[in-house]
Design an enzyme around this catalytic site. Structure first.
Site, mmCIF file in Angstrom:
data_model
loop_
_atom_site.group_PDB
_atom_site.id
_atom_site.type_symbol
_atom_site.label_atom_id
_atom_site.label_comp_id
_atom_site.label_asym_id
_atom_site.label_seq_id
_atom_site.Cartn_x
_atom_site.Cartn_y
_atom_site.Cartn_z
ATOM 1 C CB ALA A 1 5.934 2.967 1.361
ATOM 2 C CG ASP B 1 -7.434 10.597 6.002
ATOM 3 O OD1 ASP B 1 -8.290 10.864 5.134
ATOM 4 O OD2 ASP B 1 -6.271 10.265 5.714
ATOM 5 N N GLY C 1 -0.003 5.256 0.723
ATOM 6 C CA GLY C 1 -0.952 6.329 0.982
ATOM 7 C C GLY C 1 -0.250 7.646 0.767
ATOM 8 N NE ARG C 2 -3.797 12.335 1.509
ATOM 9 C CZ ARG C 2 -4.619 12.885 2.386
ATOM 10 N NH1 ARG C 2 -4.381 14.067 2.880
ATOM 11 N NH2 ARG C 2 -5.697 12.230 2.786
ATOM 12 N N GLY D 1 0.822 -1.206 0.000
ATOM 13 C CA GLY D 1 0.000 0.000 0.000
ATOM 14 C C GLY D 1 0.846 1.241 0.000
ATOM 15 C CG ASN E 1 -7.136 5.928 5.907
ATOM 16 O OD1 ASN E 1 -6.182 5.388 5.348
ATOM 17 N ND2 ASN E 1 -7.330 7.232 5.895
ATOM 18 C CD GLU F 1 -3.749 -8.807 13.730
ATOM 19 O OE1 GLU F 1 -3.705 -8.539 14.946
ATOM 20 O OE2 GLU F 1 -4.719 -9.353 13.180
HETATM 21 P P1 ADP Z 1 -7.551 9.953 -3.906
HETATM 22 O O1 ADP Z 1 -7.916 8.896 -2.906
HETATM 23 O O2 ADP Z 1 -8.723 10.427 -4.686
HETATM 24 O O3 ADP Z 1 -6.355 9.596 -4.756
HETATM 25 P P2 ADP Z 1 -5.733 11.714 -2.441
HETATM 26 O O4 ADP Z 1 -5.683 11.551 -0.967
HETATM 27 O O5 ADP Z 1 -4.607 11.133 -3.240
HETATM 28 O O6 ADP Z 1 -7.165 11.211 -2.984
HETATM 29 O O7 ADP Z 1 -5.833 13.285 -2.752
HETATM 30 C C1 ADP Z 1 -6.083 13.763 -4.045
HETATM 31 C C2 ADP Z 1 -5.367 15.080 -4.240
HETATM 32 O O8 ADP Z 1 -5.893 16.080 -3.378
HETATM 33 C C3 ADP Z 1 -3.881 14.991 -3.946
HETATM 34 O O9 ADP Z 1 -3.174 15.599 -4.998
HETATM 35 C C4 ADP Z 1 -3.699 15.746 -2.647
HETATM 36 O O10 ADP Z 1 -2.453 16.408 -2.607
HETATM 37 C C5 ADP Z 1 -4.846 16.747 -2.686
HETATM 38 N N1 ADP Z 1 -5.287 17.093 -1.329
HETATM 39 C C6 ADP Z 1 -5.367 16.261 -0.288
HETATM 40 N N2 ADP Z 1 -5.793 16.884 0.809
HETATM 41 C C7 ADP Z 1 -6.002 18.186 0.443
HETATM 42 C C8 ADP Z 1 -6.470 19.345 1.135
HETATM 43 N N3 ADP Z 1 -6.771 19.319 2.421
HETATM 44 N N4 ADP Z 1 -6.599 20.498 0.446
HETATM 45 C C9 ADP Z 1 -6.287 20.539 -0.856
HETATM 46 N N5 ADP Z 1 -5.832 19.490 -1.557
HETATM 47 C C10 ADP Z 1 -5.697 18.311 -0.922
HETATM 48 P P1 ADP Z 2 -1.295 6.473 4.677
HETATM 49 O O1 ADP Z 2 -1.278 7.230 5.975
HETATM 50 O O2 ADP Z 2 -0.105 6.762 3.844
HETATM 51 O O3 ADP Z 2 -2.595 6.633 3.944
HETATM 52 P P2 ADP Z 2 -2.211 3.862 5.576
HETATM 53 O O4 ADP Z 2 -1.882 3.507 6.986
HETATM 54 O O5 ADP Z 2 -3.586 4.292 5.279
HETATM 55 O O6 ADP Z 2 -1.130 4.931 5.057
HETATM 56 O O7 ADP Z 2 -1.827 2.620 4.642
HETATM 57 C C1 ADP Z 2 -1.904 2.731 3.230
HETATM 58 C C2 ADP Z 2 -2.513 1.460 2.658
HETATM 59 O O8 ADP Z 2 -1.702 0.327 2.976
HETATM 60 C C3 ADP Z 2 -3.893 1.121 3.199
HETATM 61 O O9 ADP Z 2 -4.894 1.781 2.471
HETATM 62 C C4 ADP Z 2 -3.949 -0.377 3.011
HETATM 63 O O10 ADP Z 2 -4.295 -0.705 1.674
HETATM 64 C C5 ADP Z 2 -2.509 -0.811 3.238
HETATM 65 N N1 ADP Z 2 -2.293 -1.227 4.633
HETATM 66 C C6 ADP Z 2 -1.994 -0.417 5.660
HETATM 67 N N2 ADP Z 2 -1.841 -1.105 6.809
HETATM 68 C C7 ADP Z 2 -2.074 -2.399 6.517
HETATM 69 C C8 ADP Z 2 -2.091 -3.621 7.292
HETATM 70 N N3 ADP Z 2 -1.827 -3.605 8.591
HETATM 71 N N4 ADP Z 2 -2.388 -4.769 6.660
HETATM 72 C C9 ADP Z 2 -2.650 -4.774 5.332
HETATM 73 N N5 ADP Z 2 -2.661 -3.677 4.554
HETATM 74 C C10 ADP Z 2 -2.381 -2.488 5.124
HETATM 75 MG MG MG Z 3 -4.384 6.012 4.587
HETATM 76 MG MG MG Z 4 -2.768 8.738 6.442
#
Ligand code: ADP
Ligand code: ADP
Ligand code: MG
Ligand code: MG
Length: 358
Positions: free
Chosen positions: A50, A168, A46-47, A44, A173, A115
């Site tokens: 990794a 969030d 996220g923002r 995964g 999440n 986990e």
């Molecule tokens: P998605 O799940 O649709 O990919 P993301 O979390 O990647 O959503 O966010 C999409 C875009 O919006 C990203 O380019 C991110 O930088 C921007 N973004 C996220 N949070 C904010 C915020 N609070 N205000 C303005 N732009 C934001």
């Molecule tokens: P971010 O803060 O960058 O969004 P997350 O904690 O949401 O990071 O994790 C990003 C992605 O990684 C999740 O949307 C999920 O797909 C995967 N992931 C995160 N934690 C776990 C876990 N414990 N087990 C399996 N997949 C996970």
């Molecule tokens: Mg996340």
């Molecule tokens: Mg996050």
């Protein structure tokens, strides 16, 4: 102050929980050596981090890695996971430990071990699987139960858990267990609402704080910049519940029992049909705050059954334009347990109806 609740072992710079459940306590009693940690696969991104599937002394774990640019996010997530009572809850992701280390090129990086949930996040699971009514009710109920717990201020003996806003809530999440119950995860943006340092209007941080989250799931008052900071505690809980309503819509659109005799529509994120994969803040502002637009219910849900009426009402009561009119997470939890009960009877009835009409 961020480190309240866990010890910082100076020598090895190892952060460990003071209150762990029995199983975790057993495995962290002797210092855990991360030299044995193997990263096996990127699962995964996220923002902020990794996430890898990894292996630590034969145990399968998930490892979330933050770069130093996201250090604040890391310390915040650690401080939330280490709050009293949090790890005892069934619907909060299971945290194992946190650590920092230096990469080959000399940069520090920060690790959270948790986990490993093999089904991944809720949106991944729903993309690949449809679910029956009872399963869908149970999954959404379990997320809601986690959120209701998070939102609650608790005193248990000498332990104090402040009320916390997630800030969030999205289907990415939420993680799915093997038995399909769900846990709330990703506390990088979460905030304590009561206790020592709750948010207060006028705080330096409060303004920045009112505008975080994933744009797609932002409530109208956040997009419009009119979050009620005078009652920050309620306001931030209401923002979480708005997003929860969208998560319900995404989930029940994949419920096979709600599309009798027809194909279940493919999984979609909320507003994906309207705004695509990367909605801008401005697009969301126009659609949600100005036009007060909400996800459309499928044609198949037009039928006037108690089950469908209650379901639609629950979603609408979560994503109400008026933040104060929204359900509390506790109330949403109750609604979902009622829906689950309702169903067995009604779903069977619907099936018969479908069969008879052939
Ligand atoms: P998605 O799940 O649709 O990919 P993301 O979390 O990647 O959503 O966010 C999409 C875009 O919006 C990203 O380019 C991110 O930088 C921007 N973004 C996220 N949070 C904010 C915020 N609070 N205000 C303005 N732009 C934001
Ligand atoms: P971010 O803060 O960058 O969004 P997350 O904690 O949401 O990071 O994790 C990003 C992605 O990684 C999740 O949307 C999920 O797909 C995967 N992931 C995160 N934690 C776990 C876990 N414990 N087990 C399996 N997949 C996970
Ligand atoms: Mg996340
Ligand atoms: Mg996050």
């Amino acid at each position: 102050a961020l480190f309240v609740g866990y010890r910082l072992m100076k020598g090895k710079k190892k952060l460990r929980l003071s209150a762990l459940n029995v199983m975790e306590a057993a495995c962290t009693e002797s210092p855990v050596d991360l030299e044995n940690l193997k990263l096996l696969e990127l699962i995964g991104r996220g923002r902020y981090g990794a996430v890898f599937r990894g292996c630590l002394n034969e145990r399968c774990v998930a490892v979330k890695i933050f770069s130093s640019a996201n250090h604040q996010n890391y310390t915040n997530e650690c401080s939330i996971y280490s709050l009293p009572l949090l790890q005892q809850h069934d619907n909060i992701a299971c945290f194992l430990m946190a650590d920092e280390r230096t990469t080959a090129n000399g940069r520090p990086e920060f690790l959270i071990l948790m986990e490993y949930y093999s089904h991944g996040c809720l949106s991944q699971y729903l993309s690949a699987h449809t679910v029956d009514w009872l399963t869908c009710c149970r999954m959404t109920h379990s997320v809601t139960r986690g959120l209701a717990f998070l939102h609650t201020e608790l005193y248990r003996g000498d332990q104090y858990k402040p009320a916390v806003a997630h800030r969030d809530v999205t289907s990415r999440n939420v993680l799915v267990r093997a038995d399909l119950s769900c846990v709330l995860a990703d506390f990088g943006l979460s905030m304590k609402l009561t206790g020592n340092r709750p948010c207060r209007p006028g705080d330096d941080v409060t303004m920045a704080i009112s505008e975080v989250g994933t744009v797609r799931y932002m409530a109208p008052e956040v997009l419009g910049g009119v979050l009620n900071l005078r009652d920050c505690e309620s306001a931030l809980k209401q923002v979480d519940v708005y997003a929860l309503g969208l998560l319900y819509w995404e989930s029940f659109r994949r419920c096979s029992d709600l599309f009798p005799g027809e194909a279940v529509p493919d999984y979609q994120l909320a507003f994906q049909a309207e705004l695509g994969n990367h909605p801008s803040f401005e697009d969301m502002q126009i659609l949600i705050t100005r036009e007060k637009y909400r996800p459309r219910f499928p044609e198949a849900w037009k039928e006037d059954s108690l089950m469908l009426r209650s379901l639609k009402e629950t979603m609408e009561d979560c994503w109400d334009q008026d933040a104060e009119a929204r359900l509390t997470a506790q109330c949403a939890e109750e609604r979902l347990s009622e829906l689950a009960l309702l169903s067995t009877h009604t779903a069977i009835h619907n099936h018969r109806y479908t069969h008879n009409s052939w």
